[in-house]
Design a protein around this motif. Structure first.
Motif, mmCIF file in Angstrom:
data_model
loop_
_atom_site.group_PDB
_atom_site.id
_atom_site.type_symbol
_atom_site.label_atom_id
_atom_site.label_comp_id
_atom_site.label_asym_id
_atom_site.label_seq_id
_atom_site.Cartn_x
_atom_site.Cartn_y
_atom_site.Cartn_z
ATOM 1 N N MET A 30 -67.035 -9.002 2.088
ATOM 2 C CA MET A 30 -66.971 -9.983 3.178
ATOM 3 C C MET A 30 -66.342 -9.342 4.415
ATOM 4 N N LEU A 31 -66.941 -9.601 5.565
ATOM 5 C CA LEU A 31 -66.488 -9.012 6.818
ATOM 6 C C LEU A 31 -65.018 -9.321 7.105
ATOM 7 N N LEU A 32 -64.623 -10.579 6.921
ATOM 8 C CA LEU A 32 -63.245 -10.969 7.218
ATOM 9 C C LEU A 32 -62.258 -10.203 6.346
ATOM 10 N N LYS A 33 -62.591 -9.992 5.092
ATOM 11 C CA LYS A 33 -61.717 -9.239 4.187
ATOM 12 C C LYS A 33 -61.494 -7.819 4.710
ATOM 13 N N LYS A 34 -62.568 -7.162 5.097
ATOM 14 C CA LYS A 34 -62.449 -5.786 5.600
ATOM 15 C C LYS A 34 -61.607 -5.736 6.864
ATOM 16 N N LEU A 35 -61.799 -6.712 7.750
ATOM 17 C CA LEU A 35 -61.032 -6.749 8.998
ATOM 18 C C LEU A 35 -59.536 -6.936 8.738
ATOM 19 N N CYS A 36 -59.205 -7.872 7.842
ATOM 20 C CA CYS A 36 -57.791 -8.176 7.588
ATOM 21 C C CYS A 36 -57.067 -7.015 6.925
ATOM 22 N N ASN A 37 -57.757 -6.263 6.110
ATOM 23 C CA ASN A 37 -57.105 -5.167 5.390
ATOM 24 C C ASN A 37 -56.867 -3.937 6.254
ATOM 25 N N ILE A 38 -57.443 -3.906 7.449
ATOM 26 C CA ILE A 38 -57.213 -2.784 8.369
ATOM 27 C C ILE A 38 -55.900 -3.014 9.127
ATOM 28 N N PRO A 39 -55.021 -2.021 9.203
ATOM 29 C CA PRO A 39 -53.784 -2.174 9.989
ATOM 30 C C PRO A 39 -54.058 -2.050 11.476
ATOM 31 N N SER A 40 -53.417 -2.904 12.270
ATOM 32 C CA SER A 40 -53.653 -2.862 13.716
ATOM 33 C C SER A 40 -52.515 -3.548 14.453
ATOM 34 N N VAL A 41 -51.326 -3.000 14.336
ATOM 35 C CA VAL A 41 -50.159 -3.553 15.040
ATOM 36 C C VAL A 41 -50.360 -3.376 16.546
ATOM 37 N N SER A 42 -49.848 -4.303 17.326
ATOM 38 C CA SER A 42 -50.035 -4.280 18.791
ATOM 39 C C SER A 42 -49.732 -2.903 19.362
ATOM 40 N N GLY A 43 -50.696 -2.387 20.130
ATOM 41 C CA GLY A 43 -50.560 -1.061 20.717
ATOM 42 C C GLY A 43 -51.172 0.035 19.871
ATOM 43 N N ASN A 44 -51.628 -0.343 18.685
ATOM 44 C CA ASN A 44 -52.181 0.638 17.742
ATOM 45 C C ASN A 44 -53.478 0.100 17.140
ATOM 46 N N GLU A 45 -54.387 -0.324 18.011
ATOM 47 C CA GLU A 45 -55.584 -1.047 17.574
ATOM 48 C C GLU A 45 -56.786 -0.162 17.252
ATOM 49 N N LYS A 46 -56.645 1.139 17.322
ATOM 50 C CA LYS A 46 -57.807 2.035 17.234
ATOM 51 C C LYS A 46 -58.612 1.866 15.937
ATOM 52 N N GLU A 47 -57.939 1.763 14.811
ATOM 53 C CA GLU A 47 -58.656 1.734 13.536
ATOM 54 C C GLU A 47 -59.559 0.508 13.422
ATOM 55 N N VAL A 48 -59.032 -0.645 13.810
ATOM 56 C CA VAL A 48 -59.862 -1.853 13.731
ATOM 57 C C VAL A 48 -60.909 -1.853 14.844
ATOM 58 N N ARG A 49 -60.576 -1.294 15.999
ATOM 59 C CA ARG A 49 -61.554 -1.207 17.088
ATOM 60 C C ARG A 49 -62.748 -0.342 16.670
ATOM 61 N N ASP A 50 -62.485 0.790 16.012
ATOM 62 C CA ASP A 50 -63.566 1.661 15.557
ATOM 63 C C ASP A 50 -64.462 0.947 14.549
ATOM 64 N N PHE A 51 -63.845 0.160 13.679
ATOM 65 C CA PHE A 51 -64.614 -0.593 12.683
ATOM 66 C C PHE A 51 -65.529 -1.612 13.362
ATOM 67 N N ILE A 52 -64.958 -2.381 14.296
ATOM 68 C CA ILE A 52 -65.738 -3.405 15.000
ATOM 69 C C ILE A 52 -66.874 -2.758 15.792
ATOM 70 N N TYR A 53 -66.570 -1.664 16.469
ATOM 71 C CA TYR A 53 -67.569 -0.948 17.277
ATOM 72 C C TYR A 53 -68.819 -0.637 16.448
ATOM 73 N N GLU A 54 -68.609 -0.056 15.277
ATOM 74 C CA GLU A 54 -69.748 0.341 14.451
ATOM 75 C C GLU A 54 -70.535 -0.856 13.942
ATOM 76 N N LYS A 55 -69.843 -1.951 13.637
ATOM 77 C CA LYS A 55 -70.504 -3.119 13.070
ATOM 78 C C LYS A 55 -71.334 -3.883 14.112
ATOM 79 N N ILE A 56 -70.853 -3.934 15.365
ATOM 80 C CA ILE A 56 -71.561 -4.739 16.365
ATOM 81 C C ILE A 56 -72.597 -3.940 17.156
ATOM 82 N N LYS A 57 -72.557 -2.628 17.043
ATOM 83 C CA LYS A 57 -73.426 -1.764 17.845
ATOM 84 C C LYS A 57 -74.910 -2.148 17.785
ATOM 85 N N PRO A 58 -75.453 -2.528 16.626
ATOM 86 C CA PRO A 58 -76.884 -2.870 16.589
ATOM 87 C C PRO A 58 -77.239 -4.168 17.304
#
Length: 341
Positions: free
Chosen positions: A1-29
């Protein structure tokens, strides 16, 4: 499930790169253009028809967490909160530190060693430390450094009747909603903004709104829910399972009445359960978006969330799914002649 993958990624304020990279790849198409601005906001553009109002959908990628402040001679780590949290949630939690996700536990002086006055008060974060199993400062500093981000180690779990427990549901729920919505086509141009640093001052969304200058905006988020046995009903804020929440006003915004009226009509017509947020406490990225340039008509659709800003936030699946339906219906209902000024 998409929400599960998103929640399990760490992304404390100022350190959003990991979740941003995940979202980028998923929405690109599903989008025509993707940009990352100087602050780190991820901005996706899905082009619609000319002359239709442009709509900004905004959800923040960051979550509350901590940062390494210092390491003492015995290898214990002192930390600072990042974002607004109650100090009472820290003690005994499992955390991960830095890029290498070094495991640790938040500890405190044993209760039998505390002074009588100390036992009567909730422990402040300054009285706590993180134990990573190091025997000395030198050993600990081989694993962690001052300024490393710290996130709660809390897995996504489904339980009860359609309930979800996870960290960062505020606001990975909003991020997941936008990601699902982008899969469909709409007449309006959609500006999908996955913003940074909301938890430390709504910093990203205002910058993105200024750049895009949309005709209107919807903020998708997780909001407070206090429907507990020891709370009076007027203070519930929202109720789990009673549908997505629509706010009239909060500490940072008066929400646009025209958008609210349209959302309510759509919910009634399509038999979608919704509720009003009953308190004016708190705020979200709308507080910056609606003040941008000459002003942007803005509203918020929120998923009720128990135990907000903790590692065990809880939402109801039906609220989450109905929020997606309502936003999609709103986007489908936009006409060329609609005027939100």
């Amino acid at each position: 499930m998409l929400l599960k993958k998103l929640c399990n990624i760490p992304s404390v304020s100022g350190n959003e790169k990991e979740v941003r990279d995940f979202i980028y790849e998923k929405i690109k198409p599903y989008v025509d253009e993707i940009k990352i601005d100087f602050l780190g906001n991820l901005i996706a553009i899905k082009k619609g028809k000319e002359s239709f109002p442009s709509i900004m959908l905004s959800a923040h990628m960051d979550e509350v967490g901590m940062m390494v402040n210092s390491v003492d001679e015995n290898g214990f780590i002192k930390f600072l909160p990042v974002g607004g949290m109650d100090d009472r949630i820290f003690v005994s939690k499992v955390v991960e530190i830095g890029k290498n996700k070094v495991k640790g536990v938040i500890g405190a002086k044993a209760i039998h060693l505390q002074e009588p006055d100390e036992r009567k008060k909730a422990l402040k974060h300054k009285q706590l430390y993180i134990d990573i199993g190091a025997k000395s400062k030198e050993e600990a500093e081989k694993l962690v450094s001052r300024g490393d981000y710290i996130h709660f180690d809390s897995e996504y779990i489904e339980f009860g009747e359609n309930l979800i427990k996870a960290k960062a549901l505020d606001d990975r729920a909003g991020c997941a909603m936008i990601m699902e919505i982008l899969k469909e086509k709409y007449d309006s141009t959609i500006y999908a903004v996955f913003s940074v640093q909301e938890e430390v001052g709504l910093r990203g969304a205002g910058v993105a709104a200024y750049r895009l200058n949309p005709d209107l905006a919807l903020v998708l988020e997780g909001t407070t829910c206090y429907d507990l046995t020891d709370i009076d009903e007027p203070d519930f804020a929202t109720r789990l399972g009673n549908g997505p929440a629509i706010s009239l006003v909060d500490s940072g915004s008066y929400f646009d009445k025209n958008i609210i009226k349209k959302l309510l009509k759509l919910a009634e017509k399509n038999n979608i359960k919704v509720q009003f947020k009953q308190t004016t406490k708190g705020g979200n990225d709308a507080g910056r978006i609606h003040l941008t340039r000459e002003g942007i008509p803005t509203s918020a659709i929120s998923v009720p969330c128990r135990y907000l800003h903790s590692p065990i936030s809880v939402i109801h699946k039906d609220d989450f799914e109905n929020a997606i339906k309502l936003v999609s219906l709103f986007l489908e209902s936009i006409k060329k002649e609609d005027d939100y000024e």
